[in-house]
Write a protein that holds these residues in place. Sequence first.
Motif, mmCIF file in Angstrom:
data_model
loop_
_atom_site.group_PDB
_atom_site.id
_atom_site.type_symbol
_atom_site.label_atom_id
_atom_site.label_comp_id
_atom_site.label_asym_id
_atom_site.label_seq_id
_atom_site.Cartn_x
_atom_site.Cartn_y
_atom_site.Cartn_z
ATOM 1 N N ILE A 1 10.284 22.096 -10.152
ATOM 2 C CA ILE A 1 10.486 23.625 -9.808
ATOM 3 C C ILE A 1 9.414 24.445 -9.529
ATOM 4 C CG2 ILE A 1 11.789 25.715 -10.689
ATOM 5 C CD1 ILE A 1 13.514 23.792 -12.202
ATOM 6 N N GLY A 2 8.568 24.497 -10.455
ATOM 7 C CA GLY A 2 7.383 25.350 -10.267
ATOM 8 C C GLY A 2 6.197 24.933 -9.744
ATOM 9 N N CYS A 3 5.972 23.580 -9.168
ATOM 10 C CA CYS A 3 4.985 23.104 -8.691
ATOM 11 C C CYS A 3 5.285 21.628 -8.079
ATOM 12 C CB CYS A 3 3.954 22.746 -9.475
ATOM 13 S SG CYS A 3 4.032 21.741 -10.889
ATOM 14 N N GLU A 4 4.268 21.144 -7.435
ATOM 15 C CA GLU A 4 4.542 19.610 -6.709
ATOM 16 C C GLU A 4 3.296 18.866 -7.069
ATOM 17 O OE1 GLU A 4 3.791 18.064 -2.524
ATOM 18 O OE2 GLU A 4 5.591 19.410 -2.701
ATOM 19 N N ILE A 5 3.644 17.707 -7.953
ATOM 20 C CA ILE A 5 2.755 16.756 -8.355
ATOM 21 C C ILE A 5 2.183 15.808 -7.292
ATOM 22 C CG2 ILE A 5 2.086 15.194 -10.366
ATOM 23 C CD1 ILE A 5 2.894 18.134 -11.150
ATOM 24 N N PRO A 6 1.022 15.577 -6.870
ATOM 25 C CA PRO A 6 0.719 14.788 -5.980
ATOM 26 C C PRO A 6 1.066 13.192 -6.311
ATOM 27 C CG PRO A 6 -1.366 15.595 -6.787
ATOM 28 C CD PRO A 6 0.022 16.301 -7.486
ATOM 29 N N LYS A 7 0.681 12.395 -5.464
ATOM 30 C CA LYS A 7 1.033 10.799 -5.729
ATOM 31 C C LYS A 7 -0.276 10.480 -6.427
ATOM 32 C CE LYS A 7 1.512 6.237 -3.762
ATOM 33 N NZ LYS A 7 1.729 5.609 -2.514
ATOM 34 N N LEU A 8 -0.350 10.001 -7.613
ATOM 35 C CA LEU A 8 -1.385 9.704 -8.369
ATOM 36 C C LEU A 8 -1.834 8.265 -8.191
ATOM 37 C CD1 LEU A 8 -0.409 11.297 -11.779
ATOM 38 C CD2 LEU A 8 -1.671 12.164 -9.765
ATOM 39 N N GLN A 9 -2.882 7.930 -7.842
ATOM 40 C CA GLN A 9 -3.621 6.650 -7.602
ATOM 41 C C GLN A 9 -4.510 6.396 -8.850
ATOM 42 O OE1 GLN A 9 -2.958 4.346 -5.433
ATOM 43 N NE2 GLN A 9 -0.998 5.579 -4.545
ATOM 44 N N PRO A 10 -4.606 5.037 -9.115
ATOM 45 C CA PRO A 10 -5.583 4.866 -10.290
ATOM 46 C C PRO A 10 -7.252 4.999 -9.612
ATOM 47 C CG PRO A 10 -4.000 3.145 -10.335
ATOM 48 C CD PRO A 10 -3.868 4.083 -9.021
ATOM 49 N N MET A 11 -7.990 5.665 -10.680
ATOM 50 C CA MET A 11 -9.375 5.963 -10.563
ATOM 51 C C MET A 11 -9.676 6.966 -9.404
ATOM 52 S SD MET A 11 -10.220 3.970 -12.679
ATOM 53 C CE MET A 11 -12.249 4.167 -12.598
ATOM 54 N N ARG A 12 -8.717 7.646 -9.088
ATOM 55 C CA ARG A 12 -8.799 8.732 -8.032
ATOM 56 C C ARG A 12 -8.339 9.967 -8.653
ATOM 57 N NH1 ARG A 12 -6.473 7.211 -2.320
ATOM 58 N NH2 ARG A 12 -7.777 5.386 -1.706
ATOM 59 N N HIS A 13 -9.525 10.916 -8.860
ATOM 60 C CA HIS A 13 -9.167 12.166 -9.330
ATOM 61 C C HIS A 13 -7.960 13.151 -8.824
ATOM 62 C CE1 HIS A 13 -13.414 11.702 -10.550
ATOM 63 N NE2 HIS A 13 -13.334 12.441 -11.550
ATOM 64 N N ALA A 14 -7.155 13.561 -9.723
ATOM 65 C CA ALA A 14 -5.970 14.491 -9.235
ATOM 66 C C ALA A 14 -6.136 15.587 -10.027
ATOM 67 C CB ALA A 14 -4.913 13.624 -9.470
ATOM 68 N N VAL A 15 -5.695 16.884 -9.788
ATOM 69 C CA VAL A 15 -5.538 18.040 -10.410
ATOM 70 C C VAL A 15 -3.911 18.168 -10.920
ATOM 71 C CG1 VAL A 15 -5.774 20.430 -10.237
ATOM 72 C CG2 VAL A 15 -7.407 19.088 -9.119
ATOM 73 N N LEU A 16 -3.638 18.480 -12.087
ATOM 74 C CA LEU A 16 -2.289 18.509 -12.602
ATOM 75 C C LEU A 16 -2.349 19.950 -13.656
ATOM 76 C CD1 LEU A 16 -1.554 14.822 -13.765
ATOM 77 C CD2 LEU A 16 -0.971 15.966 -11.628
ATOM 78 N N PRO A 17 -1.312 20.318 -13.696
ATOM 79 C CA PRO A 17 -1.225 21.339 -14.850
ATOM 80 C C PRO A 17 -1.351 20.808 -16.384
ATOM 81 C CG PRO A 17 1.028 21.283 -13.673
ATOM 82 C CD PRO A 17 0.039 20.324 -13.056
ATOM 83 N N LEU A 18 -1.988 21.655 -17.174
ATOM 84 C CA LEU A 18 -2.319 21.188 -18.367
ATOM 85 C C LEU A 18 -1.150 20.308 -19.167
ATOM 86 C CD1 LEU A 18 -4.593 20.649 -20.646
ATOM 87 C CD2 LEU A 18 -3.730 22.991 -21.602
ATOM 88 N N TRP A 19 0.068 20.867 -18.957
ATOM 89 C CA TRP A 19 1.127 20.294 -19.750
ATOM 90 C C TRP A 19 1.577 19.124 -19.315
ATOM 91 C CZ3 TRP A 19 5.534 18.604 -17.304
ATOM 92 C CH2 TRP A 19 5.535 19.166 -15.836
ATOM 93 N N LEU A 20 1.286 18.801 -18.188
ATOM 94 C CA LEU A 20 1.609 17.395 -17.648
ATOM 95 C C LEU A 20 0.445 16.591 -17.822
ATOM 96 C CD1 LEU A 20 3.495 15.501 -16.260
ATOM 97 C CD2 LEU A 20 2.511 16.142 -14.000
ATOM 98 N N ALA A 21 -0.916 16.867 -17.855
ATOM 99 C CA ALA A 21 -1.861 16.239 -18.128
ATOM 100 C C ALA A 21 -1.704 15.759 -19.715
ATOM 101 C CB ALA A 21 -3.357 16.773 -17.666
ATOM 102 N N LEU A 22 -1.560 16.516 -20.519
ATOM 103 C CA LEU A 22 -1.383 16.303 -21.902
ATOM 104 C C LEU A 22 -0.292 15.204 -22.113
ATOM 105 C CD1 LEU A 22 -2.052 19.615 -23.611
ATOM 106 C CD2 LEU A 22 -3.738 17.637 -23.226
ATOM 107 N N LEU A 23 0.856 15.521 -21.463
ATOM 108 C CA LEU A 23 2.043 14.494 -21.520
ATOM 109 C C LEU A 23 1.655 13.183 -20.991
ATOM 110 C CD1 LEU A 23 5.169 14.051 -22.112
ATOM 111 C CD2 LEU A 23 5.263 14.405 -19.705
ATOM 112 N N LEU A 24 1.067 12.931 -19.855
ATOM 113 C CA LEU A 24 0.619 11.728 -19.503
ATOM 114 C C LEU A 24 -0.599 11.006 -20.229
ATOM 115 C CD1 LEU A 24 0.611 12.488 -15.600
ATOM 116 C CD2 LEU A 24 2.376 11.284 -16.852
ATOM 117 N N LYS A 25 -1.442 11.858 -20.745
ATOM 118 C CA LYS A 25 -2.368 11.384 -21.756
ATOM 119 C C LYS A 25 -2.006 10.691 -22.812
ATOM 120 C CE LYS A 25 -6.219 11.088 -24.024
ATOM 121 N NZ LYS A 25 -7.282 9.892 -23.635
#
Length: 196
Positions: free
Chosen positions: A39-63
């Motif tokens: 709803i609030g943003c679009e998360i790009p396709k993530l590829q291993p070993m390639r930097h990506a920018v995510l909102p902190l909440w999603l980065a923490l969840l995926l971490k």
Amino acid sequence: MATPAKLQKTFSPAEVFFMAEATDVTVIPRQPLEKLELIGCEIPKLQPMRHAVLPLWLALLLKKQGRVRIVQPDWLQESQLKKVYDEEVQNSDRFSPLPWHWMEVGEAILSDAADDLSTPAYTIRNLLRDIREIRQSKARAGVSMLNENHMQMDNMGMMEINELRPFIAGVMDEMRKITDLIQDEQDEQMDEDDDY
């Protein structure tokens, strides 16, 4: 349960942290993840070993799920924090530039992604605490420069401003009342002088 009176005119720390979770951080994915449209943003396709920018909440969840590694922000590097601390000590009349949500993002990364830091977490935590303490003492000293119109708070973070808001707003309201009272007395004195 009612909110305590001291928190009714400001955000709670949990609310400030919630707002900080929208801050962008860089991650390095460990496994692919398809593009997500939220709803609030679009998360790009993530590829291993390639930097990506995510909102902190999603980065923490995926971490927490072991899918990404959070890249330590430049401002959170030990050398940069030491530089900020030195600037804070040397300049008693201004605050060093830090991100708007520096306290909240720093705490989140230390809590949930300490293993991604290049420096031991206790070192970063101590530097952040030292910076916070010196900035708090500067803010308390700056209260003496308050007037009824404004207080200069350049480079302060949201949590810092949020902590000071109730006190400063109260002081400025009282100063405004005193200024209005003095102005009213001066106006009355001028009216009396005009009558003579």
